[in-house]
Write an enzyme that holds these catalytic residues in place. Structure first.
Site, PDB file in Angstrom:
ATOM      1  CE  LYS A  22      25.010  69.223  27.251  1.00  0.00           C
ATOM      2  NZ  LYS A  22      23.645  69.768  27.381  1.00  0.00           N
ATOM      3  CG  ASN A  23      25.805  65.988  29.706  1.00  0.00           C
ATOM      4  OD1 ASN A  23      25.552  67.188  29.605  1.00  0.00           O
ATOM      5  ND2 ASN A  23      24.912  65.051  29.424  1.00  0.00           N
ATOM      6  NE  ARG A  93      17.978  72.468  35.741  1.00  0.00           N
ATOM      7  CZ  ARG A  93      17.109  73.035  36.581  1.00  0.00           C
ATOM      8  NH1 ARG A  93      16.183  73.836  36.116  1.00  0.00           N
ATOM      9  NH2 ARG A  93      17.175  72.804  37.873  1.00  0.00           N
ATOM     10  CB  CYS A 117      15.851  71.387  28.815  1.00  0.00           C
ATOM     11  SG  CYS A 117      16.866  71.473  27.337  1.00  0.00           S
ATOM     12  NE  ARG A 122      17.099  69.343  34.536  1.00  0.00           N
ATOM     13  CZ  ARG A 122      17.699  69.414  33.344  1.00  0.00           C
ATOM     14  NH1 ARG A 122      18.644  68.548  33.045  1.00  0.00           N
ATOM     15  NH2 ARG A 122      17.363  70.324  32.479  1.00  0.00           N
ATOM     16  CG  ASP A 306      20.344  63.023  28.446  1.00  0.00           C
ATOM     17  OD1 ASP A 306      19.278  63.516  28.855  1.00  0.00           O
ATOM     18  OD2 ASP A 306      21.462  63.486  28.745  1.00  0.00           O
ATOM     19  CB  VAL A 328      15.333  60.133  35.053  1.00  0.00           C
ATOM     20  CG1 VAL A 328      16.315  61.182  35.579  1.00  0.00           C
ATOM     21  CG2 VAL A 328      15.974  58.746  35.056  1.00  0.00           C
ATOM     22  NE  ARG A 398      21.015  74.121  26.237  1.00  0.00           N
ATOM     23  CZ  ARG A 398      20.436  73.186  26.985  1.00  0.00           C
ATOM     24  NH1 ARG A 398      19.261  72.665  26.628  1.00  0.00           N
ATOM     25  NH2 ARG A 398      21.008  72.746  28.080  1.00  0.00           N
TER      26      ARG A 398
END
Length: 419
Positions: A22-23, A93, A117, A122, A306, A328, A398
């Protein structure tokens, strides 16, 4: 709302294929806006965030064609407006990733400030400040970033924080800028490298991907491309942790072990037997319980944030005392309260979750609070006695393609309950 119901206690056995990342898919779909022609992006995962991105692009007038394998053709030649509304951006986002491409290609962009989320701050100022240094005129008003320029120009950009989406947005914008752009303190994640590879296939001149310094020589135009998205390292890691917790042996295919070195080392430390090939990982767990591990999250190539929630779940049932420190994001332990409802002996000290592993969790109704937290609750349910009911699973949809089907394929007793 749909829910997942899990009857825990079954070991996992078998093989599954890993979906596209996804990223990677999200920024690459945004990058297609830069091209003079159509692009075909293959191995797109079927996820809610992808659906949202397609809706966003379609609303702009971008032509979209999807085949039965979720390969998507993106044609920006008839784009009508460079506008990303709050109604869509608030749910994801990553929608801000259209800002750089729209501004670079069309000279304008009106993009809502993002939502998504609630795992911590961020800041979008990294994106805005970088584009301003490249010559953009940007106003932030009424909840929107309103950006204009004739043509962006190259600049030396030093990022205050390591930001994946910030790096990606500025890298995409720089491909069509006049002159050379240098991005220092750039993110090094594999998904950033994947985007750079795609941009170079389109005719961009990006070097240094995978290091903390990117150099982008601007070009006059980019072409359409056919590109395969890399496999999802976080989905891969999640299923590996599931096996380490539940026991059994599973082979994950169509993945890339070299992207998960920090995670694989911690799984071996926990007692798992790991073997790898060019595009597969096999993990077996013969121990009754994993061993507790200590984890510190960090930007790539460190341990990924993650995967933090999943290792909190592992430590909850491990032998010994485990520690997970989140460096993070400052608000990413909301799953701890839900795990405590299932009997986990875990406490928070600042940004560290300290767990004394218990022999058995107990099924309970729990509520997902963000994408990775929802995955950790599913993992906890796989090893809990009795029934676990996971609410608000729109979070998990998601980022995980058919998670209940893949786990059921491995022998888990899990199913989706309708609304």
């Amino acid at each position: 709302m749909e829910r997942l119901i899990i009857q825990g206690g079954r070991p996992l056995e078998g093989e599954i294929r890993i979906s596209g990342a996804k990223n990677s898919a999200l920024p690459i779909l945004a990058a297609a806006l830069l091209a003079d022609g159509a692009s075909r992006i293959d191995r797109i995962p079927h996820l809610q965030d992808i659906t949202t991105t397609m809706e966003l692009l379609g609303q702009m007038g971008v032509g979209l064609t999807v085949d039965e394998h979720m390969n998507i053709e993106v044609d920006p030649r008839d784009i009508r407006e460079c506008y990303a509304p709050y109604e869509l951006v608030k749910t994801m986002r990553a929608s801000i990733l259209v800002l750089g491409p729209l501004l670079a290609r069309y000279g304008q962009a009106d993009v809502s400030l993002p939502g998504g989320c609630a795992i911590g701050i961020r800041p979008v100022n990294l994106h805005v400040d970088g584009l301003r240094q490249m010559g953009a005129n940007i106003e932030v008003e009424n909840g929107y970033i309103r950006a204009r320029c004739k043509r962006l120009r190259g600049a030396r950009l030093v990022m205050d924080l390591v930001s994946v989406t910030g790096t990606e947005n500025l890298m995409m914008a720089a491909t069509l800028a006049k002159g050379t752009t240098v991005i220092e303190n750039a993110a090094r994640e594999p998904e950033v490298v994947d985007l750079a590879d795609c941009l170079n296939r389109m005719g961009a001149r990006v070097s240094g991907a995978g290091t903390d310094t990117l150099v982008i020589e601007g070009v006059e135009k980019l072409n359409g491309v056919q590109y395969n998205v890399l496999p999802d390292r976080i989905e891969t890691g999640t299923y590996l942790v599931a096996v380490a917790m539940a026991g059994g042996r599973v082979k994950l295919k169509d993945t890339r072990p070299e992207l998960l070195e920090a995670v694989l080392l911690k799984l071996e430390e926990a007692g798992a037997q790991v073997s790898t090939g060019e595009d597969w990982i096999e993990l077996g767990m013969s121990r009754e319980r994993p061993r507790a591990v200590k984890v510190w999250t960090a930007p790539y190539p460190g341990f990924p944030t993650d995967m933090q929630a999943q290792f909190c779940a592992l430590n909850a049932v491990a032998s010994g005392v485990g520690m997970v420190t989140e460096t993070v994001f400052e608000n990413r332990f909301m799953h701890i309260l839900e795990m405590q409802r299932m009997g986990a002996d875990v406490r928070l000290e600042g940004r560290t979750a300290i767990s004394t592993g218990v022999a058995q969790l107990t099924g309970a109704p729990v509520m997902a609070t963000d994408l990775r937290a929802s995955a950790s609750l599913v993992l906890a349910g796989l090893v809990a006695s009795g029934e676990t009911l996971v609410h608000r699973i729109y979070h998990i949809d998601r980022g995980y393609e058919c998670i209940e089907e893949k786990l059921a394929q491995l022998g888990a007793n899990i199913r989706r309950l309708p609304r």
